[in-house]
Motif scaffolding. Structure first.
Motif, PDB file in Angstrom:
ATOM      1  N   LYS A  76      17.107 -26.531 -21.527  1.00  0.00           N
ATOM      2  CA  LYS A  76      18.451 -26.645 -22.068  1.00  0.00           C
ATOM      3  C   LYS A  76      19.278 -25.474 -21.552  1.00  0.00           C
ATOM      4  CE  LYS A  76      16.805 -28.711 -26.406  1.00  0.00           C
ATOM      5  NZ  LYS A  76      16.818 -28.582 -27.891  1.00  0.00           N
ATOM      6  N   ASP A  77      20.567 -25.721 -21.317  1.00  0.00           N
ATOM      7  CA  ASP A  77      21.422 -24.627 -20.849  1.00  0.00           C
ATOM      8  C   ASP A  77      22.882 -25.001 -21.082  1.00  0.00           C
ATOM      9  OD1 ASP A  77      21.760 -22.090 -19.890  1.00  0.00           O
ATOM     10  OD2 ASP A  77      21.673 -22.630 -17.779  1.00  0.00           O
ATOM     11  N   GLU A  78      23.733 -23.997 -20.997  1.00  0.00           N
ATOM     12  CA  GLU A  78      25.172 -24.193 -21.119  1.00  0.00           C
ATOM     13  C   GLU A  78      25.851 -23.672 -19.868  1.00  0.00           C
ATOM     14  OE1 GLU A  78      28.955 -23.224 -24.141  1.00  0.00           O
ATOM     15  OE2 GLU A  78      26.976 -22.320 -24.483  1.00  0.00           O
ATOM     16  N   ILE A  79      26.806 -24.454 -19.357  1.00  0.00           N
ATOM     17  CA  ILE A  79      27.605 -24.046 -18.209  1.00  0.00           C
ATOM     18  C   ILE A  79      29.043 -23.873 -18.672  1.00  0.00           C
ATOM     19  CG2 ILE A  79      28.168 -24.519 -15.802  1.00  0.00           C
ATOM     20  CD1 ILE A  79      25.984 -26.670 -15.797  1.00  0.00           C
ATOM     21  N   LYS A  80      29.546 -22.669 -18.601  1.00  0.00           N
ATOM     22  CA  LYS A  80      30.916 -22.411 -19.014  1.00  0.00           C
ATOM     23  C   LYS A  80      31.902 -23.012 -18.011  1.00  0.00           C
ATOM     24  CE  LYS A  80      30.242 -19.992 -22.797  1.00  0.00           C
ATOM     25  NZ  LYS A  80      30.752 -20.465 -24.120  1.00  0.00           N
ATOM     26  N   ASP A  81      33.091 -23.309 -18.509  1.00  0.00           N
ATOM     27  CA  ASP A  81      34.122 -23.916 -17.666  1.00  0.00           C
ATOM     28  C   ASP A  81      34.352 -23.084 -16.408  1.00  0.00           C
ATOM     29  OD1 ASP A  81      36.188 -25.599 -16.829  1.00  0.00           O
ATOM     30  OD2 ASP A  81      37.701 -24.412 -17.885  1.00  0.00           O
ATOM     31  N   GLY A  82      34.271 -23.745 -15.259  1.00  0.00           N
ATOM     32  CA  GLY A  82      34.487 -23.068 -13.985  1.00  0.00           C
ATOM     33  C   GLY A  82      33.276 -22.342 -13.449  1.00  0.00           C
ATOM     34  N   GLN A 108      32.242 -34.740 -26.898  1.00  0.00           N
ATOM     35  CA  GLN A 108      31.572 -36.002 -26.617  1.00  0.00           C
ATOM     36  C   GLN A 108      30.144 -35.724 -26.117  1.00  0.00           C
ATOM     37  OE1 GLN A 108      33.124 -39.063 -27.193  1.00  0.00           O
ATOM     38  NE2 GLN A 108      34.721 -37.742 -28.077  1.00  0.00           N
ATOM     39  N   GLU A 109      29.291 -36.746 -26.217  1.00  0.00           N
ATOM     40  CA  GLU A 109      27.920 -36.645 -25.718  1.00  0.00           C
ATOM     41  C   GLU A 109      27.664 -37.805 -24.760  1.00  0.00           C
ATOM     42  OE1 GLU A 109      24.557 -35.332 -28.301  1.00  0.00           O
ATOM     43  OE2 GLU A 109      23.790 -37.360 -27.849  1.00  0.00           O
ATOM     44  N   TYR A 110      27.212 -37.484 -23.563  1.00  0.00           N
ATOM     45  CA  TYR A 110      26.999 -38.494 -22.521  1.00  0.00           C
ATOM     46  C   TYR A 110      25.528 -38.513 -22.110  1.00  0.00           C
ATOM     47  CZ  TYR A 110      32.074 -38.036 -22.193  1.00  0.00           C
ATOM     48  OH  TYR A 110      33.411 -37.988 -22.477  1.00  0.00           O
ATOM     49  N   ASP A 111      25.055 -39.719 -21.790  1.00  0.00           N
ATOM     50  CA  ASP A 111      23.655 -39.909 -21.399  1.00  0.00           C
ATOM     51  C   ASP A 111      23.574 -40.045 -19.875  1.00  0.00           C
ATOM     52  OD1 ASP A 111      21.048 -40.644 -20.940  1.00  0.00           O
ATOM     53  OD2 ASP A 111      20.971 -42.144 -22.538  1.00  0.00           O
ATOM     54  N   PHE A 112      23.345 -38.904 -19.203  1.00  0.00           N
ATOM     55  CA  PHE A 112      23.186 -38.907 -17.745  1.00  0.00           C
ATOM     56  C   PHE A 112      21.712 -39.019 -17.362  1.00  0.00           C
ATOM     57  CE2 PHE A 112      27.507 -37.164 -17.844  1.00  0.00           C
ATOM     58  CZ  PHE A 112      28.084 -37.818 -16.753  1.00  0.00           C
ATOM     59  N   VAL A 172      30.101 -27.230 -20.565  1.00  0.00           N
ATOM     60  CA  VAL A 172      29.133 -28.318 -20.553  1.00  0.00           C
ATOM     61  C   VAL A 172      27.808 -27.802 -21.104  1.00  0.00           C
ATOM     62  CG1 VAL A 172      27.786 -29.904 -19.131  1.00  0.00           C
ATOM     63  CG2 VAL A 172      30.195 -29.501 -18.603  1.00  0.00           C
ATOM     64  N   ILE A 173      27.198 -28.569 -22.015  1.00  0.00           N
ATOM     65  CA  ILE A 173      25.878 -28.246 -22.545  1.00  0.00           C
ATOM     66  C   ILE A 173      24.897 -29.307 -22.049  1.00  0.00           C
ATOM     67  CG2 ILE A 173      24.462 -28.017 -24.611  1.00  0.00           C
ATOM     68  CD1 ILE A 173      26.915 -26.983 -26.076  1.00  0.00           C
ATOM     69  N   LEU A 174      23.805 -28.846 -21.428  1.00  0.00           N
ATOM     70  CA  LEU A 174      22.739 -29.725 -20.962  1.00  0.00           C
ATOM     71  C   LEU A 174      21.649 -29.742 -22.023  1.00  0.00           C
ATOM     72  CD1 LEU A 174      22.498 -28.428 -17.268  1.00  0.00           C
ATOM     73  CD2 LEU A 174      23.889 -30.315 -18.138  1.00  0.00           C
ATOM     74  N   ASP A 175      21.341 -30.924 -22.541  1.00  0.00           N
ATOM     75  CA  ASP A 175      20.410 -31.012 -23.673  1.00  0.00           C
ATOM     76  C   ASP A 175      19.611 -32.305 -23.532  1.00  0.00           C
ATOM     77  OD1 ASP A 175      19.095 -30.514 -26.015  1.00  0.00           O
ATOM     78  OD2 ASP A 175      20.894 -30.358 -27.258  1.00  0.00           O
ATOM     79  N   GLY A 176      18.601 -32.426 -24.374  1.00  0.00           N
ATOM     80  CA  GLY A 176      17.765 -33.611 -24.341  1.00  0.00           C
ATOM     81  C   GLY A 176      16.361 -33.282 -24.776  1.00  0.00           C
ATOM     82  N   ARG A 234      19.715 -36.427 -20.812  1.00  0.00           N
ATOM     83  CA  ARG A 234      20.082 -37.496 -21.746  1.00  0.00           C
ATOM     84  C   ARG A 234      21.256 -37.095 -22.625  1.00  0.00           C
ATOM     85  NH1 ARG A 234      18.720 -39.321 -26.923  1.00  0.00           N
ATOM     86  NH2 ARG A 234      17.271 -37.604 -27.285  1.00  0.00           N
ATOM     87  N   LYS A 235      21.355 -35.821 -22.952  1.00  0.00           N
ATOM     88  CA  LYS A 235      22.449 -35.344 -23.791  1.00  0.00           C
ATOM     89  C   LYS A 235      23.262 -34.307 -23.027  1.00  0.00           C
ATOM     90  CE  LYS A 235      19.946 -35.975 -28.173  1.00  0.00           C
ATOM     91  NZ  LYS A 235      19.460 -35.278 -29.387  1.00  0.00           N
ATOM     92  N   VAL A 236      24.382 -34.728 -22.482  1.00  0.00           N
ATOM     93  CA  VAL A 236      25.332 -33.815 -21.836  1.00  0.00           C
ATOM     94  C   VAL A 236      26.557 -33.754 -22.731  1.00  0.00           C
ATOM     95  CG1 VAL A 236      26.776 -33.405 -19.819  1.00  0.00           C
ATOM     96  CG2 VAL A 236      24.464 -34.316 -19.523  1.00  0.00           C
ATOM     97  N   LYS A 237      26.771 -32.600 -23.328  1.00  0.00           N
ATOM     98  CA  LYS A 237      27.838 -32.439 -24.307  1.00  0.00           C
ATOM     99  C   LYS A 237      29.050 -31.796 -23.654  1.00  0.00           C
ATOM    100  CE  LYS A 237      24.288 -31.951 -27.862  1.00  0.00           C
ATOM    101  NZ  LYS A 237      23.668 -31.059 -28.868  1.00  0.00           N
ATOM    102  N   HIS A 238      30.217 -32.449 -23.867  1.00  0.00           N
ATOM    103  CA  HIS A 238      31.423 -32.015 -23.178  1.00  0.00           C
ATOM    104  C   HIS A 238      32.644 -32.432 -23.993  1.00  0.00           C
ATOM    105  CE1 HIS A 238      34.650 -32.744 -20.056  1.00  0.00           C
ATOM    106  NE2 HIS A 238      34.348 -31.478 -19.838  1.00  0.00           N
TER     107      HIS A 238
END
Length: 626
Positions: free
Chosen positions: A369-375, A204-208, A280-284, A197-201
């Protein structure tokens, strides 16, 4: 999934091949597996192999594979799978491996069309069906259609449907591409799906999860594989933000494995989520994020008796609070039946994690919850099991989970055509035994023989049997002794005269009840195979078939049992672990395992036809002992 472990198809081509011996292009590989920590049932096994010689250049779909556990009767189907980089994997599903027991398996790979099983059927641009023997198993919904708001709502995310055991109706929620879509409750819940629900990039925050102005869009199929053991597809999926740019590029591989009835589905879901344009941060929260399974909408709208029930790995679990659960099982009712789903999370997935597993409409899955670094790429791995009926026992679910995360591992892979290492460490060249088969006298496997512990026929020619180079038929022309000095039909010496045909005048008939014959090899030899034809003019099953070796004619010194299918110790030599079998022109090949002996004795105790005992020919393949 409608399936049996043994290969039962009968092909006329296979019959003709069996008339002329084994497939000269076949190769055998031996695989040693480590001991699993729990009993494994229908467990997938995969090992990397380097195909030898000409087989390395053959398309995987044109390779026929049979696999057998050493020391156990019956072949099961195997499959060669090519990875995108061109490497080969050997895959099969082991019917049962006991906890703490290492096992050895032999696979035979030959040129020839692979056995039937899984296949793909693509409704281009809409959905991709996986079928097993023509029956639908799963459906990957990958359409993306912006033509109308309604169609966009139906296609804003990719997901996977599961079909019932008959392959007719989906048992998961979401549009199916065929019938008019009724949105129902929580339209963003769809089959087997993943999202946050909260993808931070980039600030911005997007609801996937609810898909508010964002989309999971299928780009292409990288690979589709189908065969007798598994069906697998790899798709590239872009997670598109409100500006139309990819935030995450997903490489998703779903693999469905062949299973015995009554299992409906065993699906492995492995995905790589790559941050392609910044961190990218995966949250929710557990109710609105993660990898999820959602039953059909009729569960939500139905009465109390179809509502979901949950089972955890131990008593006392509070799914709202307890973290890092290994698995959760859930059952639900639909169309007058009940289904149970086991959701398994691999321990390498991010921690801490929480399962949402309490909704009565059955949407459940793991959140973290997790964070994916660029690339960088986040790898996730799950397995889904679907079976009919109410929740299985907890220990059964635990065993399924352990076979997923800590099942049998491949310790050793050796192609017999290349070398076979003895205990001394010396390499011994191996080659198929040059067995010449007699003419078949009947076709197919009779269905009216009712004998306990009867081996199922494969309908295929026997794979080549490998032994050290230089092995010969040691029994040819050798002296044979018998408990019946005056056979009813024929002479004892006919048993080693080289005539294997089933015509009148080619067989010996001994008296009723238990009888045995003994072949004197003349000197101590290494016995690698014993091949016996009792009577293959008709489909018969002989009882108490026992094969032993010894150093002396009285069978006192160094007695070894190579085969025993006596189910009740009526022969007085112990209850055997081998199965009854139907006589065919292939004869019965028994692995001698290089046993050193001078004498070989074969017992029998009548057949399902009468109390008499018959022999057409006995071959003993080996070489003089060193």
């Amino acid at each position: 999934m409608k399936s049996t472990t043994f290969i039962t198809s009968v092909a006329i081509i296979a019959l003709f091949l069996s008339m002329f011996g084994v497939n000269a292009s076949a190769e055998q590989v031996q695989i040693e597996l480590s001991a699993p920590k729990a009993d494994c049932l229908d467990v997938p096994v995969t090992c990397a192999v380097e195909l030898p010689g000409a087989l390395a250049r053959v398309d995987a779909g044109q390779l026929s594979v049979s696999v057998r556990q050493d020391g156990q009767p019956g072949d099961i189907c195997g499959q060669i799978v090519r990875t995108p980089d061109g490497k080969a994997k050997l895959c099969w599903v082991a019917p049962k491996i006991a906890a703490g027991k290492s096992t050895s398996w032999t696979a035979t790979v030959s040129k020839g069309k692979a056995d039937a099983g899984f296949s793909w059927k693509d409704n281009s641009g809409e959905y991709l069906d996986l079928l097993f023997d023509g029956s639908k198993v799963t459906r990957y919904m990958y359409a993306y259609d912006k033509s109308t708001p309604k169609r966009l709502h139906e296609t804003y995310k990719v997901f996977h449907h599961v079909f019932d055991a008959d392959g007719k109706n989906v048992i998961t929620k979401g549009p199916d591409g065929e019938t008019p879509y009724e949105q129902g409750l929580y339209t963003h819940h769809r089959g087997i799906f993943i999202g946050w629900r909260k993808v931070k990039h980039q600030g911005q925050e997007y609801d996937f999860w609810h898909m508010k102005g964002v989309f999971l869009v299928h780009q292409k199929f990288q690979q589709m594989v189908a065969g007798p053991v598994l069906g697998s597809s790899t798709a590239v999926i872009n997670w598109i933000d409100k500006k139309g740019a990819a935030v995450i590029q997903e490489q998703r591989t779903t693999t469905v494995f062949r299973q015995s009835d009554p299992t409906i589905l065993l699906l492995e879901f492995e995905t790589n989520l790559k941050a392609v344009n910044g961190d990218v941060i995966l949250d929710g929260d557990p109710e609105h994020a993660g990898f999820q399974y959602r039953p059909h909408n009729d569960v939500a709208s139905g009465p109390a008796d179809v509502k979901a029930r949950y089972l955890f790995h131990k008593d006392g679990i509070d799914a709202h609070k307890d973290q890092n659960l290994p698995w959760v099982a859930m059952s639900y009712g639909l169309n007058g039946k009940r289904y149970s789903v086991l959701h398994m999370s691999h321990p390498d997935n991010p921690k801490p994690s929480v399962y949402s597993a309490y909704r009565d409409y059955g949407r459940f899955g793991e959140f973290f919850k997790d964070e994916i670094k660029d690339g960088q790429t986040l790898n996730l791995k799950y397995r889904i099991l679907v079976v009919p009926g109410d929740l299985p026992r907890r220990n059964e679910m635990a065993a399924r989970y352990l076979s997923f995360v800590d099942g049998p591992k491949v310790n050793k892979v050796v192609w017999k055509s290349q070398s076979d290492t003895s205990g001394t460490g010396a390499a011994t060249k191996m080659a198929p035994l040059p067995i010449v088969l007699p003419k078949p006298m009947f076709v197919g496997t009779p269905t009216n023989i009712k004998v306990p512990n009867l081996m199922k026929g494969t309908g295929k020619p026997r794979p080549p049997f490998y032994a050290p180079v230089g092995c010969v038929n040691l029994a040819a022309g050798k002296v044979v002794g018998s408990t019946d000095d005056l056979p009813i039909i024929g002479d004892i010496e006919m048993i080693t005269d080289g005539d294997k045909e089933a015509a009148d005048g080619s067989y010996v008939e001994l008296g009723p009840f238990q009888q045995h014959i003994t072949v004197d090899l003349g000197q101590e030899c290494e016995v690698y195979a014993v091949l016996v034809w009792h009577y293959h003019k008709q489909a018969r099953v002989y009882f108490d078939v026992i094969v032993q070796t010894a150093d002396d004619a009285d069978f006192i010194s160094n007695v070894k049992t190579l085969f025993n299918n006596d189910i009740d110790n009526s022969a007085g030599l112990g209850i055997g672990a081998d199965m009854h079998y139907i006589e065919t022109s292939d004869g019965k090949l028994i692995d001698g395992k290089g046993t050193k002996a001078r004498f070989v004795r074969l017992y029998s105790n009548g057949s399902n036809a009468n109390d008499l005992n018959n022999y057409i020919e006995v071959e003993i393949w080996g070489k003089p002992a060193k």
